[in-house]
Write a protein that holds these residues in place. Structure first.
Motif, PDB file in Angstrom:
ATOM      1  N   LEU A 269      16.323  51.726  13.471  1.00 46.72           N
ATOM      2  CA  LEU A 269      15.330  52.616  12.869  1.00 46.72           C
ATOM      3  C   LEU A 269      14.914  52.040  11.528  1.00 46.72           C
ATOM      4  CD1 LEU A 269      13.829  55.421  12.842  1.00 46.72           C
ATOM      5  CD2 LEU A 269      15.770  56.244  11.482  1.00 46.72           C
ATOM      6  N   ASP A 270      13.613  51.910  11.320  1.00 41.76           N
ATOM      7  CA  ASP A 270      13.090  51.397  10.061  1.00 41.76           C
ATOM      8  C   ASP A 270      11.978  52.325   9.584  1.00 41.76           C
ATOM      9  OD1 ASP A 270      12.850  49.599   7.909  1.00 41.76           O
ATOM     10  OD2 ASP A 270      11.225  48.532   8.903  1.00 41.76           O
ATOM     11  N   VAL A 271      12.173  52.922   8.417  1.00 38.98           N
ATOM     12  CA  VAL A 271      11.225  53.886   7.859  1.00 38.98           C
ATOM     13  C   VAL A 271      10.677  53.317   6.566  1.00 38.98           C
ATOM     14  CG1 VAL A 271      10.942  56.220   6.928  1.00 38.98           C
ATOM     15  CG2 VAL A 271      12.454  55.823   8.889  1.00 38.98           C
ATOM     16  N   GLN A 272       9.346  53.256   6.449  1.00 36.64           N
ATOM     17  CA  GLN A 272       8.696  52.697   5.271  1.00 36.64           C
ATOM     18  C   GLN A 272       7.579  53.624   4.800  1.00 36.64           C
ATOM     19  OE1 GLN A 272       9.720  49.914   3.700  1.00 36.64           O
ATOM     20  NE2 GLN A 272      11.301  49.532   5.236  1.00 36.64           N
ATOM     21  N   GLY A 273       7.649  54.033   3.538  1.00 37.37           N
ATOM     22  CA  GLY A 273       6.569  54.807   2.931  1.00 37.37           C
ATOM     23  C   GLY A 273       6.291  56.126   3.611  1.00 37.37           C
ATOM     24  N   LEU A 274       7.342  56.821   4.046  1.00 32.70           N
ATOM     25  CA  LEU A 274       7.164  58.078   4.782  1.00 32.70           C
ATOM     26  C   LEU A 274       6.905  59.228   3.820  1.00 32.70           C
ATOM     27  CD1 LEU A 274       7.273  59.511   7.550  1.00 32.70           C
ATOM     28  CD2 LEU A 274       9.730  59.838   7.163  1.00 32.70           C
ATOM     29  N   ASN A 275       5.823  59.944   4.065  1.00 33.31           N
ATOM     30  CA  ASN A 275       5.467  61.148   3.317  1.00 33.31           C
ATOM     31  C   ASN A 275       5.261  62.283   4.300  1.00 33.31           C
ATOM     32  OD1 ASN A 275       4.814  59.981   0.419  1.00 33.31           O
ATOM     33  ND2 ASN A 275       3.806  58.626   1.891  1.00 33.31           N
ATOM     34  N   ALA A 276       5.569  63.513   3.881  1.00 31.97           N
ATOM     35  CA  ALA A 276       5.403  64.658   4.771  1.00 31.97           C
ATOM     36  C   ALA A 276       5.062  65.899   3.964  1.00 31.97           C
ATOM     37  CB  ALA A 276       6.672  64.883   5.591  1.00 31.97           C
TER      38      ALA A 276
ATOM     39  N   GLN B  31       3.730  68.855  -0.558  1.00 40.10           N
ATOM     40  CA  GLN B  31       4.414  67.640  -0.134  1.00 40.10           C
ATOM     41  C   GLN B  31       5.905  67.797  -0.369  1.00 40.10           C
ATOM     42  OE1 GLN B  31       2.871  63.994  -1.774  1.00 40.10           O
ATOM     43  NE2 GLN B  31       4.271  62.700  -0.592  1.00 40.10           N
ATOM     44  N   VAL B  32       6.714  67.458   0.648  1.00 44.83           N
ATOM     45  CA  VAL B  32       8.161  67.667   0.567  1.00 44.83           C
ATOM     46  C   VAL B  32       8.951  66.380   0.763  1.00 44.83           C
ATOM     47  CG1 VAL B  32       8.097  70.104   1.222  1.00 44.83           C
ATOM     48  CG2 VAL B  32       8.194  68.354   3.013  1.00 44.83           C
ATOM     49  N   VAL B  33       8.304  65.317   1.256  1.00 46.57           N
ATOM     50  CA  VAL B  33       8.937  63.997   1.387  1.00 46.57           C
ATOM     51  C   VAL B  33       8.012  62.990   0.717  1.00 46.57           C
ATOM     52  CG1 VAL B  33       9.794  62.226   2.958  1.00 46.57           C
ATOM     53  CG2 VAL B  33      10.062  64.639   3.547  1.00 46.57           C
ATOM     54  N   PHE B  34       8.585  62.155  -0.172  1.00 42.07           N
ATOM     55  CA  PHE B  34       7.781  61.264  -0.992  1.00 42.07           C
ATOM     56  C   PHE B  34       8.205  59.812  -0.779  1.00 42.07           C
ATOM     57  CE2 PHE B  34       7.792  65.365  -3.004  1.00 42.07           C
ATOM     58  CZ  PHE B  34       6.522  65.531  -3.537  1.00 42.07           C
ATOM     59  N   ASP B  35       7.367  59.050  -0.078  1.00 44.78           N
ATOM     60  CA  ASP B  35       7.525  57.593   0.038  1.00 44.78           C
ATOM     61  C   ASP B  35       8.945  57.189   0.446  1.00 44.78           C
ATOM     62  OD1 ASP B  35       6.458  54.993  -0.074  1.00 44.78           O
ATOM     63  OD2 ASP B  35       7.262  54.674  -2.094  1.00 44.78           O
ATOM     64  N   ALA B  36       9.487  57.854   1.451  1.00 41.55           N
ATOM     65  CA  ALA B  36      10.863  57.584   1.892  1.00 41.55           C
ATOM     66  C   ALA B  36      10.952  56.215   2.556  1.00 41.55           C
ATOM     67  CB  ALA B  36      11.330  58.664   2.850  1.00 41.55           C
ATOM     68  N   GLN B  37      11.997  55.472   2.197  1.00 40.35           N
ATOM     69  CA  GLN B  37      12.290  54.191   2.812  1.00 40.35           C
ATOM     70  C   GLN B  37      13.771  54.149   3.144  1.00 40.35           C
ATOM     71  OE1 GLN B  37      10.316  50.646   1.297  1.00 40.35           O
ATOM     72  NE2 GLN B  37       9.348  51.859  -0.315  1.00 40.35           N
TER      73      GLN B  37
ATOM     74  N   SER C  65      13.729  67.993   6.135  1.00 36.94           N
ATOM     75  CA  SER C  65      12.309  67.620   6.259  1.00 36.94           C
ATOM     76  C   SER C  65      12.161  66.141   6.558  1.00 36.94           C
ATOM     77  CB  SER C  65      11.558  67.975   4.971  1.00 36.94           C
ATOM     78  OG  SER C  65      11.561  69.374   4.745  1.00 36.94           O
ATOM     79  N   THR C  66      13.025  65.310   5.987  1.00 37.39           N
ATOM     80  CA  THR C  66      12.977  63.870   6.264  1.00 37.39           C
ATOM     81  C   THR C  66      13.294  63.588   7.727  1.00 37.39           C
ATOM     82  OG1 THR C  66      13.592  63.355   3.978  1.00 37.39           O
ATOM     83  CG2 THR C  66      13.917  61.624   5.623  1.00 37.39           C
ATOM     84  N   LEU C  67      14.337  64.243   8.258  1.00 38.06           N
ATOM     85  CA  LEU C  67      14.670  64.055   9.673  1.00 38.06           C
ATOM     86  C   LEU C  67      13.535  64.542  10.566  1.00 38.06           C
ATOM     87  CD1 LEU C  67      18.453  65.059   9.954  1.00 38.06           C
ATOM     88  CD2 LEU C  67      17.436  62.819   9.492  1.00 38.06           C
ATOM     89  N   LYS C  68      12.958  65.688  10.237  1.00 37.77           N
ATOM     90  CA  LYS C  68      11.843  66.212  11.033  1.00 37.77           C
ATOM     91  C   LYS C  68      10.646  65.270  10.984  1.00 37.77           C
ATOM     92  CE  LYS C  68      13.010  71.121  10.568  1.00 37.77           C
ATOM     93  NZ  LYS C  68      12.608  72.427   9.977  1.00 37.77           N
ATOM     94  N   ALA C  69      10.379  64.695   9.813  1.00 39.43           N
ATOM     95  CA  ALA C  69       9.251  63.775   9.694  1.00 39.43           C
ATOM     96  C   ALA C  69       9.474  62.524  10.542  1.00 39.43           C
ATOM     97  CB  ALA C  69       9.041  63.401   8.227  1.00 39.43           C
ATOM     98  N   ILE C  70      10.694  62.015  10.550  1.00 37.95           N
ATOM     99  CA  ILE C  70      11.002  60.855  11.392  1.00 37.95           C
ATOM    100  C   ILE C  70      10.773  61.184  12.857  1.00 37.95           C
ATOM    101  CG2 ILE C  70      12.891  59.365  12.198  1.00 37.95           C
ATOM    102  CD1 ILE C  70      14.045  59.565   9.333  1.00 37.95           C
ATOM    103  N   MET C  71      11.184  62.385  13.262  1.00 40.88           N
ATOM    104  CA  MET C  71      11.069  62.803  14.667  1.00 40.88           C
ATOM    105  C   MET C  71       9.637  63.169  15.056  1.00 40.88           C
ATOM    106  SD  MET C  71      13.221  63.007  17.167  1.00 40.88           S
ATOM    107  CE  MET C  71      12.915  63.352  18.910  1.00 40.88           C
TER     108      MET C  71
END
Length: 235
Positions: free
Chosen positions: A18-25, A31-37, A58-64
């Motif tokens: 799993l590779d997450v880059q610049g995730l926002n949600a 906004q509740v997730v900011f540029d997650a890597q 929220s980060t897990l939900k955004a990934i899913m």
């Protein structure tokens, strides 16, 4: 408590599962997730650690793919899932265990497990992924073996948590997103959850979990990220 082992030690050349880059949600305009890597290697347990409301779930939900709005890049098992629906991510082998369990309360334990069955999988390099049968799940969760015909609505919160994890495993996931596994359950269940996570790791299943309990996170994880107000950083 046992220490986490590392039977699948990653190397510098290993591509993350799993590779997450610049995730926002966002929820609406908030906004509740900011540029997650972040990244998770094959057979690795990684924890998102933070207080309640820090943005872990929220980060897990955004990934899913469960957030109303998200931007950024999410690559899982070599596939870009940045714009996919949750069911499409699940079909690739990304399992998700929500904090609120979401079992089928009008079905029995056995029916809940059976409905979660999916075909065997392979990793991106062609090697076979771990497969889970009813016998293997019952060996991991002996309590469930003794209540196969019990309606899920007649289970305790901890038992329902175990059932949710077991149902996810019946889908033969390459990786499990596990939201707050130790939250609101008895200490004996917390212990079983920790042993379960280490057992998944030993089988080669990757786990990304969110957790407030830093002692639990330190016990089961290989690496940790800290979250505060939706901002993520390695520990």
């Amino acid at each position: 408590m046992k220490q986490a082992s590392t039977p699948f030690a990653p190397t510098a050349s290993t591509l993350p599962l799993l590779d997450v880059q610049g995730l926002n949600a966002w929820y609406g305009a908030a906004q509740v997730v900011f540029d997650a890597q972040l990244h998770v290697q094959r057979g690795e347990v990684v924890a998102l650690v933070g207080r309640n409301g820090a943005g872990k779930s929220s980060t897990l939900k955004a990934i899913m793919g469960l957030m109303p709005r998200r931007t950024g890049r999410v690559v899982f098992a070599g596939q870009d899932i940045s714009n996919t629906e949750p069911y499409q991510a699940a079909r690739l082998g990304l399992g998700y265990v929500p904090e609120d369990r979401r079992i089928f309360t009008d079905l029995t334990v056995l029916e809940n497990l059976t409905i979660g069955q999916q075909a065997a999988r392979r990793f991106a390099d062609g090697s076979p992924a771990p497969q889970w049968s009813l016998d293997q799940v019952f060996a991991l969760f002996p309590n469930l073996a003794d209540m196969q015909q019990r309606p899920a609505s007649h289970m305790s919160g901890g038992e329902q948590q175990m059932l949710t994890v077991a149902r996810t495993l019946m889908g033969n996931p390459l990786m499990v997103l596990l939201d707050e596994p130790s939250e609101g359950v008895a200490p004996v269940i917390v212990e079983q959850m920790g042993e379960m996570i280490l057992a998944l790791k030993a089988q080669g299943v990757s786990v990304l979990l969110s957790e407030q309990n830093t002692h639990f996170a330190n016990w089961v994880s290989d690496r940790r990220y800290a979250l505060d107000r939706g901002v993520i950083a390695p520990v």
